[in-house]
Design a protein around this motif. Structure first.
Motif, mmCIF file in Angstrom:
data_model
loop_
_atom_site.group_PDB
_atom_site.id
_atom_site.type_symbol
_atom_site.label_atom_id
_atom_site.label_comp_id
_atom_site.label_asym_id
_atom_site.label_seq_id
_atom_site.Cartn_x
_atom_site.Cartn_y
_atom_site.Cartn_z
ATOM 1 N N LEU B 12 0.849 -1.193 0.000
ATOM 2 C CA LEU B 12 0.000 0.000 0.000
ATOM 3 C C LEU B 12 0.884 1.243 0.000
ATOM 4 O O LEU B 12 1.968 1.251 0.597
ATOM 5 C CB LEU B 12 -0.885 0.015 1.249
ATOM 6 N N LYS B 13 0.434 2.278 -0.679
ATOM 7 C CA LYS B 13 1.127 3.565 -0.624
ATOM 8 C C LYS B 13 1.237 3.998 0.840
ATOM 9 O O LYS B 13 0.348 3.696 1.638
ATOM 10 C CB LYS B 13 0.329 4.623 -1.390
ATOM 11 N N SER B 14 2.280 4.742 1.145
ATOM 12 C CA SER B 14 2.501 5.082 2.562
ATOM 13 C C SER B 14 1.364 5.935 3.126
ATOM 14 O O SER B 14 1.088 5.895 4.314
ATOM 15 C CB SER B 14 3.845 5.778 2.735
ATOM 16 N N ALA B 15 0.663 6.677 2.278
ATOM 17 C CA ALA B 15 -0.421 7.532 2.780
ATOM 18 C C ALA B 15 -1.707 6.739 3.058
ATOM 19 O O ALA B 15 -2.629 7.247 3.678
ATOM 20 C CB ALA B 15 -0.723 8.624 1.760
ATOM 21 N N VAL B 16 -1.739 5.480 2.601
ATOM 22 C CA VAL B 16 -2.977 4.696 2.750
ATOM 23 C C VAL B 16 -2.946 3.921 4.055
ATOM 24 O O VAL B 16 -1.991 3.209 4.347
ATOM 25 C CB VAL B 16 -3.133 3.716 1.564
ATOM 26 N N HIS B 17 -4.002 4.085 4.832
ATOM 27 C CA HIS B 17 -4.125 3.365 6.100
ATOM 28 C C HIS B 17 -4.216 1.863 5.838
ATOM 29 O O HIS B 17 -4.910 1.436 4.927
ATOM 30 C CB HIS B 17 -5.385 3.865 6.820
ATOM 31 N N ARG B 40 3.364 -2.955 8.102
ATOM 32 C CA ARG B 40 2.624 -2.742 6.864
ATOM 33 C C ARG B 40 2.576 -4.069 6.136
ATOM 34 O O ARG B 40 3.609 -4.709 5.929
ATOM 35 C CB ARG B 40 3.329 -1.706 5.982
ATOM 36 N N GLN B 41 1.389 -4.477 5.734
ATOM 37 C CA GLN B 41 1.251 -5.757 5.059
ATOM 38 C C GLN B 41 1.238 -5.554 3.550
ATOM 39 O O GLN B 41 0.717 -4.554 3.056
ATOM 40 C CB GLN B 41 -0.052 -6.427 5.516
ATOM 41 N N GLY B 42 1.804 -6.509 2.809
ATOM 42 C CA GLY B 42 1.793 -6.418 1.353
ATOM 43 C C GLY B 42 1.665 -7.786 0.719
ATOM 44 O O GLY B 42 1.328 -8.757 1.386
ATOM 45 N N LYS B 43 1.941 -7.843 -0.576
ATOM 46 C CA LYS B 43 1.856 -9.109 -1.310
ATOM 47 C C LYS B 43 3.188 -9.377 -2.012
ATOM 48 O O LYS B 43 3.867 -8.436 -2.431
ATOM 49 C CB LYS B 43 0.758 -9.038 -2.375
ATOM 50 N N PHE B 44 3.490 -10.656 -2.154
ATOM 51 C CA PHE B 44 4.752 -11.056 -2.773
ATOM 52 C C PHE B 44 4.465 -12.042 -3.893
ATOM 53 O O PHE B 44 3.720 -13.005 -3.702
ATOM 54 C CB PHE B 44 5.660 -11.694 -1.713
ATOM 55 N N PHE B 45 5.039 -11.804 -5.078
ATOM 56 C CA PHE B 45 4.830 -12.683 -6.236
ATOM 57 C C PHE B 45 6.179 -13.142 -6.773
ATOM 58 O O PHE B 45 7.103 -12.323 -6.894
ATOM 59 C CB PHE B 45 4.103 -11.939 -7.362
ATOM 60 N N GLU B 46 6.271 -14.433 -7.086
ATOM 61 C CA GLU B 46 7.446 -14.966 -7.782
ATOM 62 C C GLU B 46 7.025 -15.295 -9.202
ATOM 63 O O GLU B 46 6.108 -16.093 -9.398
ATOM 64 C CB GLU B 46 7.927 -16.260 -7.116
ATOM 65 N N LEU B 74 -4.080 2.533 -5.057
ATOM 66 C CA LEU B 74 -3.772 2.225 -3.655
ATOM 67 C C LEU B 74 -2.327 1.833 -3.419
ATOM 68 O O LEU B 74 -1.818 1.980 -2.319
ATOM 69 C CB LEU B 74 -4.562 0.970 -3.227
ATOM 70 N N GLU B 75 -1.722 1.207 -4.438
ATOM 71 C CA GLU B 75 -0.511 0.433 -4.182
ATOM 72 C C GLU B 75 0.693 0.894 -5.011
ATOM 73 O O GLU B 75 0.545 1.509 -6.059
ATOM 74 C CB GLU B 75 -0.785 -1.050 -4.485
ATOM 75 N N VAL B 76 1.877 0.544 -4.530
ATOM 76 C CA VAL B 76 3.123 0.699 -5.286
ATOM 77 C C VAL B 76 3.798 -0.668 -5.334
ATOM 78 O O VAL B 76 3.441 -1.565 -4.562
ATOM 79 C CB VAL B 76 4.066 1.734 -4.631
ATOM 80 N N PHE B 77 4.749 -0.838 -6.258
ATOM 81 C CA PHE B 77 5.415 -2.143 -6.354
ATOM 82 C C PHE B 77 6.915 -1.989 -6.543
ATOM 83 O O PHE B 77 7.396 -0.931 -6.970
ATOM 84 C CB PHE B 77 4.803 -2.970 -7.492
ATOM 85 N N GLN B 78 7.626 -3.064 -6.208
ATOM 86 C CA GLN B 78 9.069 -3.136 -6.459
ATOM 87 C C GLN B 78 9.340 -4.412 -7.225
ATOM 88 O O GLN B 78 8.748 -5.450 -6.927
ATOM 89 C CB GLN B 78 9.840 -3.185 -5.135
ATOM 90 N N VAL B 79 10.230 -4.344 -8.204
ATOM 91 C CA VAL B 79 10.581 -5.516 -9.014
ATOM 92 C C VAL B 79 12.048 -5.853 -8.787
ATOM 93 O O VAL B 79 12.904 -4.963 -8.786
ATOM 94 C CB VAL B 79 10.336 -5.234 -10.514
ATOM 95 N N GLU B 80 12.317 -7.128 -8.567
ATOM 96 C CA GLU B 80 13.705 -7.572 -8.431
ATOM 97 C C GLU B 80 13.915 -8.746 -9.384
ATOM 98 O O GLU B 80 13.135 -9.705 -9.362
ATOM 99 C CB GLU B 80 13.938 -8.005 -6.983
#
Lengths: 233, 83
Positions: B12-17, B40-46, B74-80
């Motif tokens: 979730l974006k940092s501004a989103v509760h 902060r909870q998020g999702k992880f995808f392989e 609502l959300e942002v993502f990071q790719v590795e």
């Protein structure tokens, strides 16, 4: 005579309620259209019903927005025809970018299923055109992700453009913390697009179209949709 | 073409509760395992992608993350990309 389409996705579970309300209660021809169909040719309005389309995996509505029928829904929206999303259908319209905002998990983290009160904030919309001034509706909700979110800028624009169509209120019609079941920003229960023909709401008019169901207020919303659609066909 | 593994984190974006993260933090208070200031909870995808280069794989995965795995409202993502 207008024709209504209710789009059915694997995991939808309110399509027959919507069809029953429109066709059996209000007498308007209404078809169920499978999500793999690619055309809504010949229909004057489309309804995306509640449920758990595609299991609501990833996010509610996130997979459904890629169903083939959504291209036809987008086309109807572009043509200015009424497109209504109820509950999961509302979430689909958000995911598809046809309505602003997104849903967070309810603040309580629970699935909430109960009757509550709604204030129609606009009376020139496809679901409210038949209502009388100041009328407060009693309509049930049933959802886990109905906590309406949009950034401050979007919320301001929604208010400025009269795009908030329904708000959660108490029985007296006033906004207070106990009346907002899920933590929705500005107590938003339903919004429309700028043009006004695409409308989504979390409460279920399809679960309250006759007195035996606890309230018949849902019938007023479907009645409005029929009036609105007839005026435009 | 080779198979390249990619990891995507969606949060979730940092501004989103984040009511879920907040509930987890409350639960952690009971455990007395030290002071956890926030969760902060998020999702992880392989993902496993067929691509000719790491650069091409990253381009594809970024597109997937933007269009499907995350909701930009609502959300942002990071790719590795795994080496």
């Amino acid at each position: 005579m207008p024709r209504f389409a209710v789009c059915v996705f694997p995991g939808s579970n309110c399509e027959e309620d919507v069809q029953y309300a429109l066709q059996n209660i209000l007498g308007e021809p209404t078809d169920l259209v499978w999500h793999k169909d690619t055309s809504l040719e010949g229909y004057d309005a489309a309804i995306l019903p509640g449920g758990f389309a595609h299991g609501d995996y990833l996010r509610p509505g996130a997979v459904a927005r890629f169903s083939p029928i959504m291209t036809a829904v987008q086309k109807m929206a572009n043509a200015g025809k009424p497109v209504i999303g109820i509950c999961n259908g509302f979430q689909m319209l958000q995911e598809a970018g046809l309505l602003p905002g997104a849903m967070l998990r309810n603040q309580t983290l629970t699935y909430i299923c109960r009757y509550l009160y709604l204030s129609p904030e606009q009376r020139d919309s496809p679901l409210t055109v038949g209502l009388t001034e100041g009328e407060i509706l009693r309509i049930p909700i049933g959802h886990a992700d109905g906590n309406y979110y949009a950034d401050d800028e979007t919320l301001e624009a929604l208010e400025r453009n009269d795009q908030v169509v329904f708000r959660y209120v108490n029985a007296q019609g006033a906004r207070d913390d106990t009346a907002n079941p899920n933590g929705a920003a500005n107590a938003i229960a339903g919004v429309r697009n700028e043009r006004g023909n695409v409308l989504g709401l979390m409460p279920h008019p399809d679960r309250c179209y006759q007195e035996e169901l606890g309230t018949a207020d849902g019938r007023k919303l479907f009645g409005s949709l029929i009036t609105w659609t007839k005026e435009r066909t | 073409m080779t198979l390249i593994k990619a990891n995507v984190v969606v949060k979730l974006k940092s501004a989103v509760h984040d009511p879920q993260g907040e509930t987890i933090r409350h639960a952690l208070e009971q455990l007395e395992l030290g002071q956890i200031e926030s969760v902060r909870q998020g999702k992880f995808f392989e993902l496993t992608v067929e691509a000719s280069s790491k650069e091409e794989a990253e381009k594809i995965v970024r597109e997937v993350a933007l269009r499907v795995l995350s909701n930009p409202v609502l959300e942002v993502f990071q790719v590795e990309i795994e080496s």
